[in-house]
Write a protein that holds these residues in place. Structure first.
Motif, short mmCIF file in Angstrom:
data_model
loop_
_atom_site.label_atom_id
_atom_site.label_comp_id
_atom_site.label_asym_id
_atom_site.label_seq_id
_atom_site.Cartn_x
_atom_site.Cartn_y
_atom_site.Cartn_z
N PHE A 261 1.20 -0.97 -0.22
CA PHE A 261 0.06 -0.09 -0.17
C PHE A 261 1.14 1.51 0.27
N GLU A 262 0.83 2.00 -0.44
CA GLU A 262 1.05 3.85 -0.38
C GLU A 262 -0.21 3.92 0.68
N VAL A 263 1.05 4.84 1.82
CA VAL A 263 1.02 5.59 2.59
C VAL A 263 0.24 6.62 2.68
N ALA A 264 0.85 7.82 0.91
CA ALA A 264 0.18 8.47 0.47
C ALA A 264 -1.51 8.77 0.25
N GLN A 265 -1.89 7.39 0.90
CA GLN A 265 -3.77 7.30 0.07
C GLN A 265 -3.74 7.95 2.16
N GLY A 266 -2.52 7.29 3.06
CA GLY A 266 -3.28 7.99 4.09
C GLY A 266 -2.49 9.61 4.42
N ALA A 267 -2.16 9.85 3.66
CA ALA A 267 -1.65 11.51 3.64
C ALA A 267 -2.88 11.51 2.70
N VAL A 269 -6.63 10.93 3.56
CA VAL A 269 -7.18 11.47 5.01
C VAL A 269 -6.50 12.60 5.53
N THR A 270 -5.70 12.27 6.02
CA THR A 270 -4.88 13.55 6.84
C THR A 270 -4.99 15.02 6.46
N THR A 271 -5.04 14.54 4.70
CA THR A 271 -4.96 16.70 4.63
C THR A 271 -6.47 16.80 4.99
N ARG A 272 -7.48 15.99 4.41
CA ARG A 272 -8.58 16.26 4.73
C ARG A 272 -9.15 16.91 6.04
N ASN A 273 -8.56 16.24 7.20
CA ASN A 273 -9.27 15.92 8.71
C ASN A 273 -8.09 17.44 9.13
N SER A 386 -3.89 7.27 -4.85
CA SER A 386 -3.59 8.29 -4.14
C SER A 386 -3.74 9.83 -4.33
N SER A 387 -3.63 10.44 -4.10
CA SER A 387 -3.81 11.96 -4.94
C SER A 387 -2.24 12.31 -5.15
N LYS A 388 -1.99 13.25 -6.06
CA LYS A 388 -1.17 13.66 -6.56
C LYS A 388 -0.62 14.94 -5.79
N GLN A 389 -1.34 15.24 -4.04
CA GLN A 389 -0.43 15.69 -2.91
C GLN A 389 -0.20 15.11 -2.19
N GLY A 390 -1.05 14.07 -1.92
CA GLY A 390 -0.99 13.05 -1.23
C GLY A 390 0.65 12.17 -1.71
N LYS A 477 1.48 12.16 -13.39
CA LYS A 477 0.34 11.44 -13.46
C LYS A 477 -0.45 11.03 -12.66
N SER A 478 -0.54 12.52 -11.39
CA SER A 478 -1.68 11.55 -10.37
C SER A 478 -3.19 12.67 -10.98
N GLU A 479 -4.28 12.36 -10.30
CA GLU A 479 -5.36 13.52 -10.01
C GLU A 479 -5.01 14.45 -8.81
#
Ligand code: FES
Lengths: 482, 87
Positions: A261-267, A269-273, A386-390, A477-479
């Protein structure tokens, strides 16, 4: 941060040999023979006084790689014994760092020192420059009284011959919180009450004397015994290997991990919160908020900077969120966090959803030891995107710009302030913001313990420029996050 | 004059052992030698796989010659000699 020194090269060399030994038909004796393979009879002695000392230090490094402390070793214990013990343990060691005292040079104490270049000149600029009366002229040359000297360095600047220098102890100098210092024998000792595990001493010691206690054997043992070992890698790790993250995933699967898994995916969630929390706090009239995802910074808050606690976001780290998700999907798996960071070892120790940590060097050693060519691997998709930002969390400025991008309230304007690396000065700066209850430069303070962000972490492989280039390719290449 | 070809290994072993620190060569070489020298990354050059050979990584290939424990200085030195025809 220098992640290309010869001492780091040797550490990686040893790790690779350890992985090879692990998968050989006789782990224990092949591990015990590593020092002799690396420094065979009659080999030249490149660094130390003699071949025996070199082998001894290699042995100590292997002990750390096997996951044990090197301090206070019982010298009669053989490498074979440690290798055996490493297979039997099911509990991790507590403190993540260990100092190899045989490798520690015992650098001369840090102080201001007059060299032989002193001409005993008529100007006596040094004597005049000293506000503390510590410099006198004796026997035709200048002399510094250590009891009076306050280390201000004015005499260094004043000398027309550049004859006065500051002697430094690299680990003491690099430590932002004064947690490492020489004991009465001149050997570096870490005070774990103060240590924030930032890993700066690991990277900076020219003798490679400070080592992480590795969990590589625990992870490999899980893989070898057929357990489900699931990996999640930090955003910065994407820049530590050739190829792209989709090839990285298949390389890791080939190495025996069950899923990745990419931790970027968790990132994400962090960004939104954090964006939500920031908006609320600003509306309540709070002067500023700081990010909360850097493990070195969190350790700093706990041990040295309680004042700032109320300003720190309560949002959890990307690792926290992804580990929760992974645990739900694989309740019975062994979970491993792949990290560029020494401090994350502490965060992981406090999180029951993550079992082990591997740093970039250790994962790299597994690839090399298992002869996995990442660039020749097929691309495999991730379960989640995962997003570009994450994916950009590992670079300085990445976290705050991610949060800012989701602050959409018309009444709230996020103005990021970047603390790019913790050192004695930036720690002071943060303290000042907290005490003054004000940050004149902005309201969203991003704190990165390592210069450049996690890609400048102390357990990285690639130089920062390369890491950035690889990650930028991915970002293109990320959204965007929504 | 024949074009000289430099290949910087980006195989796993070389990358782990520090070949990213050679990446400045992608800028320095064209600047310094123009089109007399071409430089590009390469998949594993096949030098690393024998036992112990990982400790001599990273590798660079200059025409038919393999350079072990490559550094920027080492590569530029060899190129200087080659370009000047002293080799
Ligand atoms: S990875 Fe460079 S020679 Fe194999």
């Amino acid at each position: 941060m220098n992640n290309n020194s010869q001492s780091i090269f040797i550490k990686k060399d040893i790790l690779i040999r350890l992985v090879e030994a692990f998968f050989s038909d006789d782990f224990i004796s092949n591990t015990a023979s590593i020092p002799f393979k690396m420094r065979p009879k009659n080999a030249e002695v490149p660094y130390r006084c003699c071949i025996y000392k070199e082998r001894e230090i290699i042995k100590d490094r292997i002990i750390a790689d096997l996951g044990f402390s090197v301090e206070n070793l019982d010298e009669s214990e053989r490498l074979e014994d440690f290798a055996k013990k490493s297979l039997e343990r099911d509990k991790k060691e507590e403190t993540p760092l260990t100092v190899i005292d045989a490798a520690c040079k015992g650098c001369v104490p840090s102080r201001v020192y007059v060299t032989d270049l002193c001409q005993g000149c008529v100007a006596r600029a040094c004597e005049k420059s000293c506000k503390f009366g510590a410099v006198t002229i004796e026997g035709g040359r200048s002399y510094i009284d250590g009891n009076k000297c306050k280390n201000c360095g004015m005499c260094i600047k004043s000398c027309p011959y550049n004859a006065i220098v500051r002697l430094i102890v690299p680990c003491e100098q690099a430590c932002p919180v004064g947690a490492i210092s020489k004991n009465s024998n001149g050997i570096a000792v870490i005070d774990f009450e103060k240590c924030i595990t930032c890993g700066k001493c690991v990277a900076v010691c020219p003798f490679g004397a400070v080592n992480e206690k590795s969990q590589i054997i625990d992870v490999l043992q899980g893989i070898k015994t057929g357990k489900k070992v699931v990996a999640m890698f930090a955003p910065a790790i994407a820049g530590q290997f050739p190829g792209n993250i989709y090839q990285l995933k298949s390389a890791m699967l080939k190495a025996g991990f069950y899923d990745v898994f990419e931790v970027a995916q968790g990132a994400d969630v962090t960004t939104r919160n954090e964006a939500k929390e920031f908006t609320e706090r600003m509306k309540e009239g709070k002067p500023f908020m700081t990010t909360s995802c850097c493990a070195g910074y969190n350790n700093l808050i706990k041990k040295h900077l309680a004042e700032i606690k109320t300003f720190v976001s309560d949002t959890k780290t990307p690792l926290f969120y992804i580990a929760e998700i992974v645990r739900k999907i694989y309740p019975d798996a062994i979970t491993v966090f792949i990290s560029p960071c020494v401090a994350k070892r502490v965060e992981v120790a406090e999180n029951e959803n993550i079992d082990y940590v591997l740093n970039a060097d250790e994962l790299g050693a597994i690839f090399v030891g298992r002869k996995i060519e990442i660039m020749e691997m097929p691309e495999i998709e991730y379960q989640f995107n995962s997003s570009k930002q994450g994916r950009n969390y590992g670079s300085t400025g990445g976290v705050s710009s991610a949060v800012k991008s989701l602050v959409k309230d018309n009444d709230v304007n996020a103005v990021p302030v970047i603390i790019d690396g913790l050192n004695k000065d930036s720690v002071k700066q943060l303290k000042k913001y907290a005490v003054d209850n004000c940050c004149p430069e902005g309201n969203l303070i991003e704190v990165m313990c390592c210069e450049g962000g996690c890609i400048g972490g102390n357990s990285t492989i690639a130089n920062q420029k390369t890491a950035k280039r690889i990650i930028n390719n991915l970002l293109e290449k990320s959204e965007d996050i929504v | 004059m024949k074009n000289i070809e430099v290949k910087i290994c980006s195989g796993t072993t070389c990358f782990v052992m520090g070949s990213s620190f050679l990446s400045e060569l992608y800028e320095i070489i064209p600047q310094k030698y123009g089109d007399r020298v071409t430089v590009k990354p390469s998949l594993c050059l096949g030098q690393c796989s024998n036992s112990d050979k990982h400790s001599k990584a990273p590798y660079v290939k200059i025409d038919e010659e393999y350079i072990s424990e490559a550094t920027i200085e080492k590569v530029l030195n060899i190129l200087d000699k080659k370009v000047c025809g002293n080799e």
